[in-house]
Enzyme design. Structure first.
Site, PDB file in Angstrom:
ATOM      1  CG  ASN A 180      -2.184   0.785   1.018  1.00 46.78           C
ATOM      2  OD1 ASN A 180      -2.110   1.911   0.568  1.00 46.78           O
ATOM      3  ND2 ASN A 180      -3.347   0.246   1.380  1.00 46.78           N
ATOM      4  CG  ASP A 227      -4.294   3.383   3.414  1.00 50.69           C
ATOM      5  OD1 ASP A 227      -3.532   3.445   2.427  1.00 50.69           O
ATOM      6  OD2 ASP A 227      -5.529   3.317   3.299  1.00 50.69           O
TER       7      ASP A 227
END
Length: 300
Positions: A180, A227
């Site tokens: 990510n 993230d």
């Protein structure tokens, strides 16, 4: 009038007390479905960010506070960066490619295949001072029609790639569940990459020929999954999580958190001194001026 709420810093290590900021976090805008990928343009004094399910890029203007549509459709774009010539580089999940927006508004495709096979759904992107573009390619954009288009993986895995300045696409890491966010250390000798599926952040050594070594786990998330990731000038590592932003010392110690009311997807440092945090969290865009500065990479 901009909505705001009192800033909540949670201290886990006394060194975090050096990190502080405004008394109030500002909510600059709300109304998205899943916001991502903020990219700050210092010359224009505006921020571009993604509303992935609504397939649009939005633009927040610092001088007026207005938010408008920058591009729609937008290929279900996710992460972005601004290259050293001030151009927008985007990961288009729906179109399964990485593109660059030229000054005249046209798009240049930087990468859409590896060994003749289409990518899954490029997610987040950074530029190295040698001009190469590094990006992650998880499966989120082909897992359903929510953030892209339901489809099959042609590559058969979720990897990290590097596009050289002459356009060659190289796979640099192939042992991720769902790669990510990614970010370089201030001197670009290390690359941090999130694996959202494994709920941790890994740190690699960048070799002189643009390859990666190592990849040990640097930090594990204790609130959902990580993230987006960014570094400040002192080398502290900031990572988006479900409860806000987590801040780690370069030695891996969790220093503390900036707590927010929505799940944080991604963020960036902006403003003339790179000391404004712009945060995309679920449906809203937040801002906070802090007393640390985002990293300035060599060549910027």
């Amino acid at each position: 009038m901009v909505d705001r709420f009192r800033t909540r810093f949670e201290v886990a290590d006394e060194r975090f007390r050096r990190v502080n900021g405004d008394e109030w976090v500002e909510c600059l805008w709300t109304g998205g479905r899943w916001l991502e990928g903020p990219a700050w343009f210092p010359a224009a004094r505006h921020l571009i960010f993604s509303d992935i399910p609504n397939d649009r890029l939005l633009r927040w203007d610092e001088t007026t506070g207005a938010v408008g549509v920058f591009r729609q459709p937008a290929g279900h774009a996710n992460g972005h960066t601004v290259d050293r010539r001030g151009r927008l580089v985007s990961c288009e999940q729906g179109n399964r490619r990485v593109t660059r927006t030229e000054p005249d508004g046209s798009d240049t495709v930087l990468a859409d295949r590896w060994q003749g096979k289409r990518f899954n759904s490029p997610n987040d992107v950074v530029e190295h001072s040698d001009g190469s573009i590094w990006f992650t390619d998880p499966s989120y954009g082909i897992d359903s029609d929510y953030e892209g288009h339901l489809g099959d993986s042609e590559i058969g895995g979720n990897h990290v790639y590097r596009v050289t300045s002459d356009g060659e696409v190289r796979r640099v890491a192939d042992d991720f569940g769902q790669p990510n966010g990614l970010a370089f250390s201030p001197d670009e000798s290390q690359l941090y990459v999130v694996d959202t599926r494994a709920r941790h952040l890994r740190r690699f050594t960048v070799t002189g020929d643009g390859a990666l070594r190592g990849g040990d786990v640097f930090a594990t998330c204790d609130a959902g999954s990580f993230d987006g990731v960014r570094l400040d000038q002192a080398g502290r590592v900031w990572v988006a999580a479900h409860d806000g932003l987590h801040c780690f010392d370069p030695d891996g110690t969790l220093l503390g958190k900036l707590l927010l009311p929505e799940v944080v997807a991604n963020f960036t440092f902006g403003g003339p001194k790179r000391n404004h945090l712009y945060i995309c969290a679920s449906s809203s865009l937040y801002s906070l001026r802090v007393n640390v500065n985002g990293v300035r990479y060599p060549g910027w």
